[in-house]
Design an enzyme around this catalytic site. Structure first.
Site, PDB file in Angstrom:
ATOM      1  N   CYS A  37       0.826  -1.205   0.000  1.00  0.00           N
ATOM      2  CA  CYS A  37       0.000   0.000   0.000  1.00  0.00           C
ATOM      3  C   CYS A  37       0.866   1.264   0.000  1.00  0.00           C
ATOM      4  O   CYS A  37       2.014   1.236   0.403  1.00  0.00           O
ATOM      5  CB  CYS A  37      -0.887   0.022   1.227  1.00  0.00           C
ATOM      6  N   ARG A  73       2.258   1.264  -5.961  1.00  0.00           N
ATOM      7  CA  ARG A  73       2.473   0.368  -4.822  1.00  0.00           C
ATOM      8  C   ARG A  73       1.258  -0.496  -4.523  1.00  0.00           C
ATOM      9  O   ARG A  73       1.341  -1.473  -3.773  1.00  0.00           O
ATOM     10  CB  ARG A  73       2.808   1.194  -3.570  1.00  0.00           C
ATOM     11  N   TRP A 112      -3.425  -2.225  -1.501  1.00  0.00           N
ATOM     12  CA  TRP A 112      -3.285  -3.548  -2.125  1.00  0.00           C
ATOM     13  C   TRP A 112      -3.772  -4.520  -1.063  1.00  0.00           C
ATOM     14  O   TRP A 112      -3.133  -4.699  -0.024  1.00  0.00           O
ATOM     15  CB  TRP A 112      -1.821  -3.810  -2.489  1.00  0.00           C
ATOM     16  N   ASN A 125      -0.017   0.719   6.335  1.00  0.00           N
ATOM     17  CA  ASN A 125       0.606  -0.212   5.389  1.00  0.00           C
ATOM     18  C   ASN A 125       1.284  -1.277   6.239  1.00  0.00           C
ATOM     19  O   ASN A 125       2.005  -0.952   7.169  1.00  0.00           O
ATOM     20  CB  ASN A 125       1.644   0.551   4.545  1.00  0.00           C
ATOM     21  N   GLY A 126       1.007  -2.552   5.951  1.00  0.00           N
ATOM     22  CA  GLY A 126       1.607  -3.633   6.742  1.00  0.00           C
ATOM     23  C   GLY A 126       0.515  -4.578   7.223  1.00  0.00           C
ATOM     24  O   GLY A 126      -0.590  -4.595   6.687  1.00  0.00           O
ATOM     25  N   GLU A 183      12.409 -15.365 -16.888  1.00  0.00           N
ATOM     26  CA  GLU A 183      12.070 -13.943 -16.756  1.00  0.00           C
ATOM     27  C   GLU A 183      11.181 -13.496 -17.926  1.00  0.00           C
ATOM     28  O   GLU A 183      10.228 -12.736 -17.728  1.00  0.00           O
ATOM     29  CB  GLU A 183      13.369 -13.127 -16.679  1.00  0.00           C
ATOM     30  N   LYS A 219       7.491 -11.968 -17.351  1.00  0.00           N
ATOM     31  CA  LYS A 219       7.123 -10.634 -17.859  1.00  0.00           C
ATOM     32  C   LYS A 219       5.821 -10.741 -18.656  1.00  0.00           C
ATOM     33  O   LYS A 219       4.916  -9.942 -18.488  1.00  0.00           O
ATOM     34  CB  LYS A 219       8.213 -10.044 -18.773  1.00  0.00           C
ATOM     35  N   GLU A 278       2.738 -11.546 -16.341  1.00  0.00           N
ATOM     36  CA  GLU A 278       2.314 -10.561 -15.345  1.00  0.00           C
ATOM     37  C   GLU A 278       1.649  -9.333 -15.940  1.00  0.00           C
ATOM     38  O   GLU A 278       0.784  -8.749 -15.308  1.00  0.00           O
ATOM     39  CB  GLU A 278       3.431 -10.195 -14.353  1.00  0.00           C
ATOM     40  N   HIS A 329      10.648 -33.516 -21.565  1.00  0.00           N
ATOM     41  CA  HIS A 329      10.179 -34.351 -20.460  1.00  0.00           C
ATOM     42  C   HIS A 329       8.762 -33.999 -20.038  1.00  0.00           C
ATOM     43  O   HIS A 329       8.445 -34.027 -18.851  1.00  0.00           O
ATOM     44  CB  HIS A 329      11.159 -34.231 -19.289  1.00  0.00           C
ATOM     45  N   LYS A 341       3.925  -3.654  -6.505  1.00  0.00           N
ATOM     46  CA  LYS A 341       5.337  -3.426  -6.801  1.00  0.00           C
ATOM     47  C   LYS A 341       6.233  -4.050  -5.746  1.00  0.00           C
ATOM     48  O   LYS A 341       7.295  -4.575  -6.043  1.00  0.00           O
ATOM     49  CB  LYS A 341       5.579  -1.915  -6.886  1.00  0.00           C
TER      50      LYS A 341
HETATM   51  C1  G6P Z   1       6.866  -8.318  -6.526  1.00  0.00           C
HETATM   52  C2  G6P Z   1       7.018  -7.540  -7.800  1.00  0.00           C
HETATM   53  C3  G6P Z   1       8.105  -8.167  -8.669  1.00  0.00           C
HETATM   54  C4  G6P Z   1       9.403  -8.283  -7.896  1.00  0.00           C
HETATM   55  C5  G6P Z   1       9.204  -9.044  -6.572  1.00  0.00           C
HETATM   56  C6  G6P Z   1      10.431  -8.932  -5.696  1.00  0.00           C
HETATM   57  O1  G6P Z   1       6.312  -9.551  -6.791  1.00  0.00           O
HETATM   58  O2  G6P Z   1       5.794  -7.484  -8.518  1.00  0.00           O
HETATM   59  O3  G6P Z   1       8.318  -7.380  -9.822  1.00  0.00           O
HETATM   60  O4  G6P Z   1      10.346  -8.936  -8.676  1.00  0.00           O
HETATM   61  O5  G6P Z   1       8.118  -8.476  -5.845  1.00  0.00           O
HETATM   62  O6  G6P Z   1      10.586  -7.578  -5.331  1.00  0.00           O
HETATM   63  P1  G6P Z   1      11.942  -6.927  -4.860  1.00  0.00           P
HETATM   64  O7  G6P Z   1      11.561  -5.508  -4.519  1.00  0.00           O
HETATM   65  O8  G6P Z   1      12.384  -7.700  -3.652  1.00  0.00           O
HETATM   66  O9  G6P Z   1      12.900  -7.024  -5.975  1.00  0.00           O
END
Ligand code: G6P
Length: 611
Positions: A2, A27, A74, A103-104, A484, A488, A491, A507, A606
């Site tokens: 958040c 966020r 969030w 937040n938390g 990755e 990408k 997501e 496999h 994020k």
């Molecule tokens: C969330 C984000 C990802 C990120 C992950 C780890 O899931 O959506 O994009 O890779 O957290 O975040 P960090 O801030 O620890 O790299």
């Protein structure tokens, strides 16, 4: 997670709060709300984006006042409803008029809720935050700061909070433990926010509150204390943050801006740290621990999401360049599996935000067991950065797009520097290091060349845009790049995609391949090139459509692949810095072609500050 913003000063707070919320929206963005003090408390909340709460305020003729708090959510506890949106109020029966944003997670909220219910409190929603609001109200005896301190002595969990109260219309109380919070200090005004992006347009002077700090703020000044009311001193620092870094400029999305920023960002990552002429790497952040690094017996990388993929590449880099036994693990798994941390173990936490709860906890666990704790982190002064024994910052600037791009290449670049640094102290010759550093220095310009493919990648992606299942395959150090690429794509465009080692496809996953299924191969020239070509043949013979990321000048591959995206030549170990670029662009264009909200994909946040 958040986003929090609060204001006390002489200007109208509402515009400042809404602007702050928009900057923090990355966020978390499933609901938002504002509470303003203007004689009485005025609260507006709405499900959805910040724009909805802005409209709600507008429909009510605007909110006046120079003290207010605001939140973009969030969801963790309780569904996405207006009742669960922040700010939350204390029990109206008590007549205090307290409002809080948080937040938390308050972990013991259930027992506190039970206690309060027995005292006659009724709750409108399901959130832990509402319980905290009621607890502060229950403990309020005419002094908001004292009530907040008392309530925080009762709670366990993580919080960054901001609280206001009708009975004290010129006081803002904020506090933090485990979730970030900064107090921007202006001229007779204060802007409090969960990150600097909501502060820098007002002031560059700020205090990064330490854990367990409570701050009581008025227009005249502030004081900071512990929850036990012991006075603390707070240090005001200059924020190293440029407003341009958090503005879109001429780009349509932050993700695209950040993809294109990678050459400049990585130049900063390298700046002053590598000298290819002398074959030297200077990493100020780890200098003191160079000996422990040189004699390390094992390196364990921990992270989550994209950062985990950078960890996986770190493992390849450290094994190859530093010849040290290396592994990677999800931070969330590492921390709970009673890990063996023997003498000589080094744990490297990789994180963009430096706030990911599992990564922080894994690091703490490893530290307690005696490991040297290093951080590869972007956000300066973040929780992970503070917890580590030493570390190397990415220096790629703020990353706003939820899908991580420049932080990923920054993490890989730092891992490459660390591996070379360690390798030099173990067995690499100076000439070898000079060669490696020349390769690293050449990366930014090579990324510029890879970015020139953006238009052609969009055209190719359009051909497959209606396909719902994609495979991403790579071998060796390019296998995490395949992961990755798949992450990408899923997501931000919600297309199902899987990444795996190219050899693993046989496999089981090969059963998925049907006529026209897009299969993306990282097929650059390296020690595994021939093997990848065989895997491509296997896909082709089953009707799959092959999209290859290949090395410039490789004309042969055009016979096997329907589409080829070229990247410049580079030594095998550093190829991920280039091969990921077309995959980032592919995911971006796919999401735009599908009409998705690239920078705010559904359900994601994020930074995940809960377990
Ligand atoms: C969330 C984000 C990802 C990120 C992950 C780890 O899931 O959506 O994009 O890779 O957290 O975040 P960090 O801030 O620890 O790299």
């Amino acid at each position: 997670m958040c986003g929090i913003v609060a204001y006390i000063g002489r200007r109208q707070a509402s515009d400042i709060l809404l602007e702050g919320l928009k900057r923090l929206e990355y966020r978390g963005y499933d609901s938002a709300g504002v509470a303003m003090m203007n004689g009485k408390l005025h609260v507006a909340r709405a499900v959805g984006r910040v724009a909805n709460v802005e409209k709600a305020i507008h429909d009510r003729g605007g909110f006046k006042g120079t003290l207010g708090i605001a939140h973009t959510r969030w969801a963790t506890h309780g569904g996405v409803t207006e009742r669960n949106a922040h700010p939350h109020r204390d029990d109206p029966k008590l007549g205090h008029g307290i409002a809080i944003i948080h937040n938390g997670i308050i972990e013991n909220y259930a027992s506190i809720k039970k206690y309060l219910a027995e005292k006659g409190h009724t709750f409108e929603g399901e959130t832990d935050t509402e319980v905290l609001a009621h607890l502060i109200g229950e403990l309020y005896q005419g002094d908001l700061e004292k009530a907040v301190q008392a309530a925080l002595r009762e709670v366990t969990g993580a919080y960054a909070i901001a609280v206001i109260c009708e009975k004290e219309p010129d006081v803002l109380v904020v506090a933090r433990k485990g979730s970030p919070l900064m107090v921007g200090v202006g001229n007779g005004e204060y802007v409090v926010a969960s990150d600097a992006s909501a502060i820098v347009s007002h002031t560059t002077q700020a205090i990064a509150l330490a854990d367990y700090t409570v701050a009581r703020i008025t227009r005249e000044g502030f004081r900071t204390t512990t929850v036990d009311n012991i006075e603390l001193t707070a240090e005001i620092r200059e924020l190293e943050f440029d407003l341009e870094q958090i503005e879109l400029g001429h780009y349509d999305h932050f993700m695209l801006k950040e993809i294109f920023e990678q050459p400049a960002a990585l130049r900063l990552t390298l700046k002053g740290r590598v000298d290819s002429g002398k074959g030297q790497i200077i990493l100020g952040g780890v200098g003191e621990h160079a000996r422990r690094l040189a004699t390390a017996k094992r390196v364990v990388f921990v992270g989550q999401g994209t950062a985990l993929h950078a960890c996986m590449i770190g493992k390849y880099l450290f094994e190859d360049l530093a010849k040290v036994h290396s592994e990677h693990d999800f931070a969330s798994e590492f921390r709970y599996r009673n890990p063996i941390v023997e003498d000589g173990a080094v744990v490297i936490a990789v994180s963009q935000s430096g706030e990911t709860a599992d990564t922080l906890a894994a690091l703490q666990e490893a530290k307690q067991r005696g490991a040297l704790a290093l951080g590869v982190v972007n956000v300066v002064g973040s929780s992970i950065a503070r917890e580590t024994d030493a570390g190397v910052y990415l220096r790629v600037g703020p990353e706003i797009g939820v899908a991580s791009t420049k932080a990923f290449t920054g993490q890989v670049m730092v891992n490459a520097m660390l591996a070379t640094f360690m390798g030099r102290r173990r067995y690499l010759s100076q000439e070898h290091v000079s060669m490696l550093l020349r390769e690293l220095e050449a990366i930014p310009a090579k990324i510029e060349r890879a970015l020139e493919w953006s238009g052609r990648i969009r055209t190719a992606t359009a051909k497959y845009i209606h396909r719902e299942n994609w495979l991403f395959l790579g071998r060796g150090v390019n296998y995490p790049v395949a992961l990755e690429g798949a992450l990408k794509l899923k997501e931000i465009s919600y297309i199902h995609a899987e990444g795996m080692p190219a050899a693993e496809m046989k496999h089981g996953p090969i059963a998925l391949i049907d006529n026209g299924m897009p299969v993306v191969f990282v097929a650059t020239r390296n020690s595994q090139y021939e093997k990848v070509l065989s895997n491509i043949e296997e896909v082709r013979s089953r009707g799959g459509h092959v999209i290859a990321v290949a090395t410039e000048g490789d004309e042969d591959i055009k016979r096997l692949a329907q589409d080829v995206f070229y990247v410049p030549e580079c030594i095998e170990m550093f190829q991920p810095l280039l091969t990921v670029i077309p995959l980032q662009l592919l995911a971006y264009h796919a999401a735009v072609l599908r009409g998705k909200d690239v920078d705010k994909p559904r359900n994601l946040a994020k930074s995940v500050t809960v377990e």
